[in-house]
Structures are given as structure tokens and as C-alpha cells.
Design an enzyme around this catalytic site. Structure first.
Site, short mmCIF file in Angstrom:
data_model
loop_
_atom_site.label_atom_id
_atom_site.label_comp_id
_atom_site.label_asym_id
_atom_site.label_seq_id
_atom_site.Cartn_x
_atom_site.Cartn_y
_atom_site.Cartn_z
N ASN A 7 0.85 -1.19 0.00
CA ASN A 7 0.00 0.00 0.00
C ASN A 7 0.89 1.25 0.00
O ASN A 7 1.69 1.45 0.91
CB ASN A 7 -0.90 -0.04 1.25
CG ASN A 7 -1.85 1.14 1.30
OD1 ASN A 7 -1.45 2.28 1.07
ND2 ASN A 7 -3.11 0.89 1.60
N HIS A 10 0.92 6.23 1.84
CA HIS A 10 1.67 7.18 2.67
C HIS A 10 2.84 7.84 1.96
O HIS A 10 3.40 8.81 2.47
CB HIS A 10 2.02 6.56 4.01
CG HIS A 10 0.79 6.33 4.81
ND1 HIS A 10 -0.19 7.30 4.92
CD2 HIS A 10 0.32 5.26 5.48
CE1 HIS A 10 -1.19 6.83 5.63
NE2 HIS A 10 -0.91 5.59 5.99
N HIS A 43 -5.66 3.62 -1.74
CA HIS A 43 -7.00 3.96 -1.25
C HIS A 43 -7.33 5.37 -1.73
O HIS A 43 -6.70 6.33 -1.31
CB HIS A 43 -6.99 3.91 0.29
CG HIS A 43 -8.33 4.11 0.92
ND1 HIS A 43 -8.52 3.99 2.28
CD2 HIS A 43 -9.55 4.43 0.42
CE1 HIS A 43 -9.79 4.22 2.58
NE2 HIS A 43 -10.44 4.50 1.46
N ARG A 45 -9.52 8.09 -1.25
CA ARG A 45 -10.52 8.51 -0.25
C ARG A 45 -11.34 9.68 -0.79
O ARG A 45 -10.86 10.48 -1.58
CB ARG A 45 -9.82 8.94 1.05
CG ARG A 45 -9.06 7.82 1.73
CD ARG A 45 -8.49 8.31 3.05
NE ARG A 45 -9.53 8.50 4.03
CZ ARG A 45 -9.77 7.66 5.06
NH1 ARG A 45 -9.02 6.61 5.24
NH2 ARG A 45 -10.76 7.89 5.89
N ARG A 49 -7.11 12.85 0.79
CA ARG A 49 -6.04 13.31 1.69
C ARG A 49 -4.66 12.81 1.28
O ARG A 49 -3.67 13.39 1.65
CB ARG A 49 -6.34 12.91 3.14
CG ARG A 49 -6.29 11.43 3.37
CD ARG A 49 -6.40 11.12 4.85
NE ARG A 49 -7.73 11.37 5.36
CZ ARG A 49 -8.21 10.81 6.46
NH1 ARG A 49 -7.44 9.99 7.16
NH2 ARG A 49 -9.44 11.05 6.88
N GLU A 70 -8.62 0.30 -2.87
CA GLU A 70 -9.52 0.33 -1.71
C GLU A 70 -10.46 1.50 -1.89
O GLU A 70 -10.01 2.62 -2.22
CB GLU A 70 -8.72 0.54 -0.42
CG GLU A 70 -7.79 -0.58 -0.08
CD GLU A 70 -6.94 -0.23 1.13
OE1 GLU A 70 -7.12 0.84 1.73
OE2 GLU A 70 -6.09 -1.05 1.47
N THR A 101 -8.45 3.64 8.32
CA THR A 101 -9.68 2.85 8.33
C THR A 101 -9.86 2.19 9.70
O THR A 101 -8.99 1.47 10.16
CB THR A 101 -9.60 1.75 7.24
OG1 THR A 101 -9.09 2.35 6.06
CG2 THR A 101 -10.95 1.15 6.98
N GLU A 151 -10.93 -9.65 3.06
CA GLU A 151 -9.69 -9.22 3.71
C GLU A 151 -9.99 -9.07 5.19
O GLU A 151 -10.78 -8.20 5.59
CB GLU A 151 -9.18 -7.90 3.12
CG GLU A 151 -7.91 -7.44 3.82
CD GLU A 151 -7.23 -6.23 3.17
OE1 GLU A 151 -7.40 -6.01 1.96
OE2 GLU A 151 -6.54 -5.50 3.91
N HIS A 191 -3.87 -4.55 7.69
CA HIS A 191 -4.02 -3.40 8.59
C HIS A 191 -3.16 -3.58 9.83
O HIS A 191 -3.33 -4.53 10.58
CB HIS A 191 -5.47 -3.13 9.01
CG HIS A 191 -5.69 -1.65 9.22
ND1 HIS A 191 -5.27 -1.02 10.36
CD2 HIS A 191 -6.21 -0.70 8.43
CE1 HIS A 191 -5.55 0.27 10.25
NE2 HIS A 191 -6.11 0.49 9.09
N1 PXP Z 1 -5.96 -3.07 4.14
C1 PXP Z 1 -6.93 -2.13 4.20
C2 PXP Z 1 -8.30 -2.50 3.79
C3 PXP Z 1 -6.63 -0.81 4.58
O1 PXP Z 1 -7.61 0.12 4.64
C4 PXP Z 1 -5.30 -0.48 4.90
C5 PXP Z 1 -4.95 0.94 5.26
O2 PXP Z 1 -5.16 1.75 4.15
C6 PXP Z 1 -4.33 -1.49 4.82
C7 PXP Z 1 -4.69 -2.78 4.47
C8 PXP Z 1 -2.89 -1.22 5.15
O3 PXP Z 1 -2.77 -0.92 6.50
P1 PXP Z 1 -1.37 -0.45 7.08
O4 PXP Z 1 -1.05 0.86 6.43
O5 PXP Z 1 -1.63 -0.33 8.54
O6 PXP Z 1 -0.38 -1.51 6.73
#
Ligand code: PXP
Length: 237
Positions: A7, A10, A43, A45, A49, A70, A101, A151, A191
Site C-alpha cells: 500500500n 503514505h 485507497h 478517499r 487526503r 480500496e 480505516t 480481507e 491493517h
Molecule cells: N488493508 C486495508 C483495507 C486498509 O484500509 C489499509 C490501510 O489503508 C491497509 C490494508 C494497510 O494498513 P497499514 O497501512 O496499517 O499496513
């Protein structure tokens, strides 16, 4: 094999801190692929952001592994997904005021909205994953809605303090994972997963995809994106 979806939200968070053009999440996606990522996750959003519309478009054109978007069941974002056609859509709940999330999608309350989004996404040939708490009622609802994958939300496991609490959260995830597989759905998780806590989750029987963002981006700042992905890939294999 457990696939790693990286992901890259960030990377965009840092860029948006200055509303400039760097660092570019597209560049990070390329390095993640070089490091062995099996998928790129982002994601989009409602409040934009971090990831911007342009990122989704350019990533769709450049990413050669699985592109996993996402999204919340928001009509505008669902339409954008149908136009851009990521390989997979992961439906998540979304609140404007949250930092990230919080909790899985509640399919018992939001069934009609989710069903409508699924119909549109499927019509565009996108496979559907649903981000759920490890709750059998939610998993049954996902199966009834004909999701392709669930998931499992690993946030409670990741936040749990002490061995006993962590073991209890892991046991919930193992039970839920069995339930997901018994319904014939693909098993994903994500997550809050880190280099320290990921191994027991990767070892759950039938696990096919882990989506990990914050911890990889945090390490990448120190060691570089390609190496950070390579280290995570080695841990989950
Ligand atoms: N899976 C989902 C559905 C999420 O919303 C997120 C955060 O955007 C992640 C995985 C990744 O989470 P993390 O950034 O804590 O690894």
C-alpha cells in the site's frame, strides 16, 4: 504462496503535506515491484487526503502486477473505479474524521449500498474483496453478496498488548480464516501489520494476500523502497 500487496498511500501523504509533486507514489510503485511486490494497493478517499485521481490513472497505466483499489461505497469513487478498472476493488468503510480505516465494513447495516457498488464494479470486470472484522456474521454476508475475497482486519491483533491478548486476537483470525475458506472465498488480511507481527498472520492456512502499507513506507524512508519490500516479502514467504 502468500502474495504481498504494497500500500503506497503514505508516499502520497508525504507529497500532500506540501501539495507538491514529490515523492511520487508512482515511482514508489515501480520500486515496490522491483522489490518483489505482487500487488500495488491504494485507497482513493473521498477527501483525497493522500492518493489523487491522477495517481489512480497513472498507476493503472504503469503497474504490471495486481492493482488493488480500496474504496468506500461512494457513488463518485465507484464510477471512477469502473472507468479506471483496477484488477481488484477492496470495499472499506470510510469516515472523514478517522486517521485510518477503523474497523471492517458492516455488511449487516450497509448491505443495499454494498450490493449496488458490487453490481457496478463487477459489470466492469473488477474482482471484489471486502474488508471485514473477523466476525462470522459478516463473512456469511460477504458470501451471500458473492464477494471473491474477504480481507480480514488485523488491526485488533496488531494493537493487542501482551502475549495472551495477541494470542487471543490471532485465534479469532484463525477461526475467521477457516470460515472464509469454508465459504469458498479467497483469504486476504491487512491493517497494522509490521515486520514484527506479520509472520503468524502469513502462516494462517489458506492465506493468499497480505496488504501492508505504513510499516513498509516507514522502513523505506530509512532503507529505500525496494529493500523494504524485499525484506517484507522474505518474511511472509
Ligand atoms: N488493508 C486495508 C483495507 C486498509 O484500509 C489499509 C490501510 O489503508 C491497509 C490494508 C494497510 O494498513 P497499514 O497501512 O496499517 O499496513
Amino acid at each position: 504462496m502468500v502474495e504481498l500487496g504494497v500500500n503506497i498511500d503514505h508516499v502520497a501523504t508525504v507529497r500532500q503535506a506540501r501539495r507538491t509533486t514529490e515523492p511520487d507514489p508512482v515511482w514508489a510503485a515501480m520500486l515496490a515491484q522491483l522489490g518483489g511486490a505482487d500487488g500495488i494497493t491504494l485507497h482513493l478517499r473521498e477527501d483525497r487526503r493522500h492518493i489523487q485521481d491522477r495517481d489512480l490513472r497513472v498507476l493503472r497505466e504503469t503497474v504490471t502486477v495486481k492493482l488493488n483499489l480500496e474504496l468506500a461505497c461512494n457513488a463518485e469513487i465507484v464510477t471512477m473505479a469502473c472507468q479506471t478498472k483496477p484488477d481488484q476493488a477492496t470495499l472499506v468503510p470510510e469516515k472523514r474524521e478517522e486517521i485510518t480505516t477503523e474497523g471492517g465494513l458492516d455488511l449487516l447495516v450497509n448491505r443495499a449500498r454494498v450490493a449496488e457498488a458490487i453490481l457496478k464494479l463487477r459489470g466492469s470486470g473488477i474482482s471484489i474483496s471486502m474488508f471485514l472484522d473477523p466476525d462470522p456474521r459478516q463473512i456469511d454476508a460477504a458470501a451471500a453478496l458473492k464477494a471473491d475475497a474477504v480481507e480480514l482486519h488485523t488491526g485488533e491483533y496488531a494493537l493487542s498488548l501482551g502475549e495472551d491478548n495477541q494470542a487471543a486476537e490471532l485465534a479469532k483470525l484463525v477461526q475467521a480464516a477457516k470460515h472464509v475458506r469454508s465459504k469458498g472465498l479467497l483469504l486476504h488480511a491487512g491493517h497494522g501489520l509490521t515486520y514484527r507481527n506479520v509472520k503468524p498472520i502469513a502462516a494462517i492456512e489458506g492465506m493468499s494476500e497480505l496488504n501492508i502499507g505504513h510499516s513498509i513506507v516507514a522502513r523505506a524512508i530509512m532503507v529505500g523502497f525496494e529493500q523494504a519490500v524485499r525484506e517484507m516479502k522474505k518474511l511472509i514467504s
